[in-house]
Design a protein around this motif. Structure first.
Motif, PDB file in Angstrom:
ATOM      1  N   GLN A   1       0.658  -1.107  -0.063  1.00 37.25           N
ATOM      2  CA  GLN A   1      -0.007   0.044   0.284  1.00 37.25           C
ATOM      3  C   GLN A   1       0.851   1.072  -0.087  1.00 37.25           C
ATOM      4  O   GLN A   1       0.451   2.271  -0.619  1.00 37.25           O
ATOM      5  CB  GLN A   1      -0.924   0.171   1.445  1.00 37.25           C
ATOM      6  N   ALA A   2       2.228   1.193   0.790  1.00 36.83           N
ATOM      7  CA  ALA A   2       2.617   2.397   1.035  1.00 36.83           C
ATOM      8  C   ALA A   2       4.206   2.539   0.344  1.00 36.83           C
ATOM      9  O   ALA A   2       4.778   3.347   0.525  1.00 36.83           O
ATOM     10  CB  ALA A   2       2.969   2.476   2.373  1.00 36.83           C
ATOM     11  N   SER A   3       4.295   1.338  -0.669  1.00 37.69           N
ATOM     12  CA  SER A   3       5.665   1.466  -1.277  1.00 37.69           C
ATOM     13  C   SER A   3       5.250   1.047  -2.664  1.00 37.69           C
ATOM     14  O   SER A   3       4.081   0.616  -3.170  1.00 37.69           O
ATOM     15  CB  SER A   3       6.695   0.744  -0.879  1.00 37.69           C
ATOM     16  N   PHE A   4       6.099   0.679  -3.497  1.00 37.68           N
ATOM     17  CA  PHE A   4       6.007   0.059  -4.933  1.00 37.68           C
ATOM     18  C   PHE A   4       6.267  -1.496  -4.727  1.00 37.68           C
ATOM     19  O   PHE A   4       6.234  -2.046  -5.843  1.00 37.68           O
ATOM     20  CB  PHE A   4       6.927   0.684  -5.694  1.00 37.68           C
ATOM     21  N   GLY A   5       6.329  -2.086  -3.517  1.00 37.88           N
ATOM     22  CA  GLY A   5       6.280  -3.335  -3.481  1.00 37.88           C
ATOM     23  C   GLY A   5       7.278  -3.854  -2.299  1.00 37.88           C
ATOM     24  O   GLY A   5       8.017  -3.215  -1.977  1.00 37.88           O
ATOM     25  N   PRO A   6       7.000  -4.965  -1.904  1.00 34.82           N
ATOM     26  CA  PRO A   6       7.707  -5.548  -0.529  1.00 34.82           C
ATOM     27  C   PRO A   6       9.104  -5.943  -1.124  1.00 34.82           C
ATOM     28  O   PRO A   6       9.233  -6.604  -2.102  1.00 34.82           O
ATOM     29  CB  PRO A   6       6.959  -6.591  -0.133  1.00 34.82           C
TER      30      PRO A   6
ATOM     31  N   GLN B   1       8.037  16.805  -9.892  1.00 32.78           N
ATOM     32  CA  GLN B   1       8.671  17.097  -8.754  1.00 32.78           C
ATOM     33  C   GLN B   1       7.943  17.932  -7.631  1.00 32.78           C
ATOM     34  O   GLN B   1       7.862  18.018  -6.470  1.00 32.78           O
ATOM     35  CB  GLN B   1       9.874  18.046  -9.134  1.00 32.78           C
ATOM     36  N   MET B   2       7.054  18.877  -8.157  1.00 31.11           N
ATOM     37  CA  MET B   2       6.172  19.802  -7.435  1.00 31.11           C
ATOM     38  C   MET B   2       5.175  18.902  -6.456  1.00 31.11           C
ATOM     39  O   MET B   2       4.937  18.989  -5.327  1.00 31.11           O
ATOM     40  CB  MET B   2       5.384  20.628  -8.268  1.00 31.11           C
ATOM     41  N   LEU B   3       4.587  17.689  -7.502  1.00 27.20           N
ATOM     42  CA  LEU B   3       4.014  16.901  -6.591  1.00 27.20           C
ATOM     43  C   LEU B   3       4.669  16.123  -5.563  1.00 27.20           C
ATOM     44  O   LEU B   3       3.891  15.871  -4.494  1.00 27.20           O
ATOM     45  CB  LEU B   3       3.153  16.059  -7.692  1.00 27.20           C
ATOM     46  N   LEU B   4       5.870  15.668  -5.758  1.00 24.61           N
ATOM     47  CA  LEU B   4       6.530  15.036  -4.859  1.00 24.61           C
ATOM     48  C   LEU B   4       6.768  15.803  -3.594  1.00 24.61           C
ATOM     49  O   LEU B   4       6.587  15.278  -2.469  1.00 24.61           O
ATOM     50  CB  LEU B   4       7.981  14.604  -5.468  1.00 24.61           C
ATOM     51  N   ASP B   5       7.357  17.212  -4.068  1.00 24.52           N
ATOM     52  CA  ASP B   5       7.713  18.074  -2.684  1.00 24.52           C
ATOM     53  C   ASP B   5       6.402  18.175  -1.772  1.00 24.52           C
ATOM     54  O   ASP B   5       6.464  18.563  -0.831  1.00 24.52           O
ATOM     55  CB  ASP B   5       8.229  19.246  -3.358  1.00 24.52           C
TER      56      ASP B   5
ATOM     57  N   ARG C   1       6.484   8.632  -0.198  1.00 23.29           N
ATOM     58  CA  ARG C   1       6.557   9.751  -0.914  1.00 23.29           C
ATOM     59  C   ARG C   1       6.231   9.390  -2.470  1.00 23.29           C
ATOM     60  O   ARG C   1       5.273  10.247  -3.179  1.00 23.29           O
ATOM     61  CB  ARG C   1       7.542  10.827  -0.967  1.00 23.29           C
ATOM     62  N   GLN C   2       7.134   8.524  -2.916  1.00 21.98           N
ATOM     63  CA  GLN C   2       6.729   8.364  -4.260  1.00 21.98           C
ATOM     64  C   GLN C   2       5.353   7.703  -4.915  1.00 21.98           C
ATOM     65  O   GLN C   2       4.943   8.162  -5.689  1.00 21.98           O
ATOM     66  CB  GLN C   2       7.986   7.218  -4.679  1.00 21.98           C
TER      67      GLN C   2
END
Length: 514
Positions: A12-17, A122-126, A93-94
Motif C-alpha cells: 500500500q505504501a511503497s512500490f512493493g515489498p 517534482q512539485m507533486l513529490l515536494d 512519498r513516491q
C-alpha cells in the motif's frame, strides 16, 4: 507487526515489498515506519535542462539524433519514474505523488517538454505531505497546468473584442481536483434534496466566477526578461500575475461567497483557492481517491468518514494536512490486518504498480526503458494520460457487480495477455541495454536467491507466498505449483524458480492486491 501485515503495508505504501523493507517495518512499529517515510526528502526529477518551447530551435536538423527524445518527450522522466520506484528510499512519498499525479492530472500529450513535466512531477513529490491548500495553489499557478487547462494567458473579458475568460481550469478544478459534481456527506455518499435527488455542488455561474477570478496569469518570463502580458510558452517557474489582464469585477464562488470588485489579483486568487479548499466536499472527495489509489477500490463509508475527519482537522488542528491523511489511511483498521476476507476488498494492480512490484519482489535491476515501454503497451504511459480524467475514472464500474474497480478501466484481454507475456520475457533472460541512452543497463532479474530455494518446493513457495501474497496464497494454487515443480529435475534450479514464479505471478490472485 506481523510479517503478513508488514507485506500488506508495503504493497500500500511503497512500490512493493522486499525482504529488506519487511525487516525495516518489523524493526519498529507501523507508526514509526510511516513517520520515518514522511520525513524522507524526495528522490526526484532534477537535472533536466531548460529548453525553448519550440523544438526546432533547441533541436535543429544538425542536433544529435536523440535530442528530441531526450528534451521534448516524457521518455527521460518515465524511465526515471521506474528507477525511483524500484530503488528510491522515499517509497511512501513516491507512491503518494504517483496517486496525486492521477488526481491533479496533466499529460505529456499536451505538454511534452521534458523539463516542464519533470518540474510538475517534482512539485507533486515536494507537496505530497504538505497541506491540500498549498498543493492546490502550486497546481493552479503551474505553467504546465496553465498550458494543459488553458489558464495561462487567460484574459479578462473584453466585449469589444469578443473575449470571455476560458472556463477550462475553473471547471476541472471543481469537478476533478477538489469537490466533484455533487454535494457529499462526510462518508462520501451524495447528499439528497427533498425529492431524493443529488444536489449539485456548483453551477455554471460558479464556474464563470472562478474563471474570472483566475484571469491575468501568464507564463513565467525567460531569465533576464520582464513580465509582460501574453508571454510565450515557458515553464521555468510559476506563472506570473499581470494586473492589467485581470478582471476586477465581483465574482460569485462556492457556498454563496462573492468576491468584491476591485480588491486586486492577489486577493482574488487567494480567496478563490481558500473558498475551494475549505469546502466540506474536499475531505471525502480527495480522501476517498487516496484510499482507492493506496489501499482498496471500495472503502466502506465509515473508512471514508474517518479519513474525512482527519482531513478536516488533524491532531494539530490543521485542515487538509496530506501527511496526516496518508498516515490515517494506512493506520486505519480497514487497511491493517493479516487477512482480508471481505469479497469487495482490494484493488487490481495497475500496470505501473504491477511492473514495479515484480521488479522489487523478485529482485533485479533496470534502467526503466523496458518497463516504460511495457507499461505503455498495457495502457498506462506514465504521466501521459489520454485526458484530464486520468487513465481511468475513480468510479469505473466492475462489470457484473455493484462495485467499482478503477484500474479495471485499463484491463482488457490484450493488456491481460501482455502481463503474462511480459512476466515470461523477464523470467527467460535479460533485456539488453539501449545503446542510444548513456548509462543504460537494460533490465534483468536476479534469480539467484530463488534458485537457492528451488530444491525445496515448500520453501520456495513459502518465499513467494510471503513476498507476493502476504501468506494468503490459495491451497489450490500451492498444490498445482508443487505438482508442476515435481516434474522438473531437482538439479534444474533455474527452471524450477522460473516456473514457480511464472505460475504464481500470472495468477488472478496475485493481480488483485488484497
Amino acid at each position: 507487526m506481523s510479517t503478513a501485515d508488514a507485506v500488506r503495508l508495503l504493497e500500500q505504501a511503497s512500490f512493493g515489498p522486499t525482504l529488506t523493507a519487511i525487516a525495516e517495518v518489523q524493526a519498529g512499529t507501523v507508526e514509526s515506519w510511516i513517520d520515518r517515510q514522511l520525513s524522507l526528502p524526495a528522490t526526484g526529477y532534477a537535472g533536466y535542462p531548460v529548453m525553448e518551447a519550440t523544438q526546432s530551435i533547441s533541436c535543429p536538423s544538425t542536433a544529435i539524433a536523440t535530442c528530441s527524445r531526450d528534451n521534448y518527450s516524457l521518455f527521460p522522466i518515465q524511465t526515471r519514474f521506474f528507477r525511483n520506484a524500484m530503488t528510491g528510499p522515499d517509497q511512501l512519498r513516491q507512491r503518494v505523488a504517483f496517486a496525486l499525479s492521477q488526481i491533479f492530472v496533466t499529460s505529456g500529450n499536451e505538454v511534452a517538454v521534458t523539463y516542464a513535466m519533470a518540474a510538475y512531477q517534482q512539485m507533486l513529490l515536494d507537496s505530497a505531505f504538505g497541506t491540500y491548500r498549498q498543493l492546490l495553489e502550486k497546481v493552479t499557478v503551474s505553467p504546465v497546468m496553465g498550458r494543459y487547462l488553458d489558464m495561462a494567458n487567460n484574459e479578462r473579458p473584453n466585449s469589444a473584442a469578443g473575449v470571455e475568460p476560458n472556463e477550462n481550469y475553473a471547471r476541472e478544478v471543481l469537478q476533478l481536483f477538489s469537490l466533484g459534481v455533487y454535494e457529499l456527506n462526510a462518508d462520501g455518499s451524495p447528499k439528497q434534496d427533498g425529492q431524493g435527488r443529488p444536489i449539485a455542488s456548483y453551477d455554471q455561474d460558479t464556474v464563470e466566477g472562478f474563471a474570472h477570478a483566475f484571469t491575468g496569469w501568464t507564463y513565467p518570463p525567460k531569465a533576464g526578461r520582464p513580465v509582460r502580458w501574453n508571454n510565450p510558452r515557458h515553464f521555468d517557474g510559476p506563472m506570473a500575475p499581470v494586473a492589467e489582464a485581470h478582471d476586477n469585477g465581483a465574482k460569485r464562488l462556492l457556498s454563496g461567497v462573492v468576491l468584491p470588485a476591485n480588491q486586486g489579483q492577489d486577493q482574488d486568487i487567494r480567496q478563490a483557492l481558500d473558498n475551494i479548499a475549505n469546502h466540506p466536499n474536499v475531505g471525502p472527495f480527495i480522501g476517498k481517491q487516496l484510499i482507492q489509489h493506496l489501499v482498496t477500490s471500495n472503502p466502506s463509508p465509515a473508512y471514508i468518514a474517518r479519513i474525512s475527519a482527519v482531513f478536516d482537522r488533524d491532531s494539530n488542528g490543521v485542515r487538509g494536512n496530506l501527511g496526516s491523511v496518508v498516515r490515517a489511511i494506512l493506520l486505519d483498521p480497514e487497511a491493517r490486518g493479516d487477512l482480508k476476507t471481505a469479497p469487495d476488498y482490494g484493488k487490481l494492480r495497475e500496470p505501473g504498480l504491477f511492473l514495479a512490484n515484480l521488479m522489487r519482489g523478485i529482485g533485479g535491476s533496470s534502467d526503466g526503458i523496458y518497463l516504460r515501454a511495457r507499461s505503455t503497451v498495457m495502457g498506462q504511459p506514465i504521466y501521459q494520460a489520454p485526458s484530464v480524467f486520468n487513465f481511468y475514472p475513480p468510479n469505473y464500474p466492475l462489470q457484473g457487480t455493484l462495485l467499482v474497480g478503477p484500474s479495471f478501466g485499463l484491463h482488457t484481454a490484450g493488456s491481460a495477455l501482455e502481463r503474462i507475456n511480459l512476466l515470461a520475457r523477464l523470467l527467460t533472460g535479460p533485456v539488453t541495454a539501449d545503446s542510444t541512452v548513456p548509462g543504460a543497463i537494460g533490465t534483468q532479474l536476479d534469480l539467484s536467491t530463488w534458485q537457492a530455494l528451488a530444491a525445496d518446493p515448500a520453501a520456495l513457495l513459502d518465499r513467494i507466498d510471503l513476498l507476493f501474497f502476504h501468506n494468503t496464497m490459495s491451497f489450490a494454487s500451492r498444490i498445482t505449483i508443487q505438482t508442476t515443480l515435481s516434474t522438473i529435475p531437482v538439479s534444474d534450479t533455474a527452471s524450477r524458480a522460473r516456473t514457480a514464479l511464472y505460475l504464481a505471478l500470472s495468477s488472478a490472485q496475485y493481480q488483485v492486491a488484497q
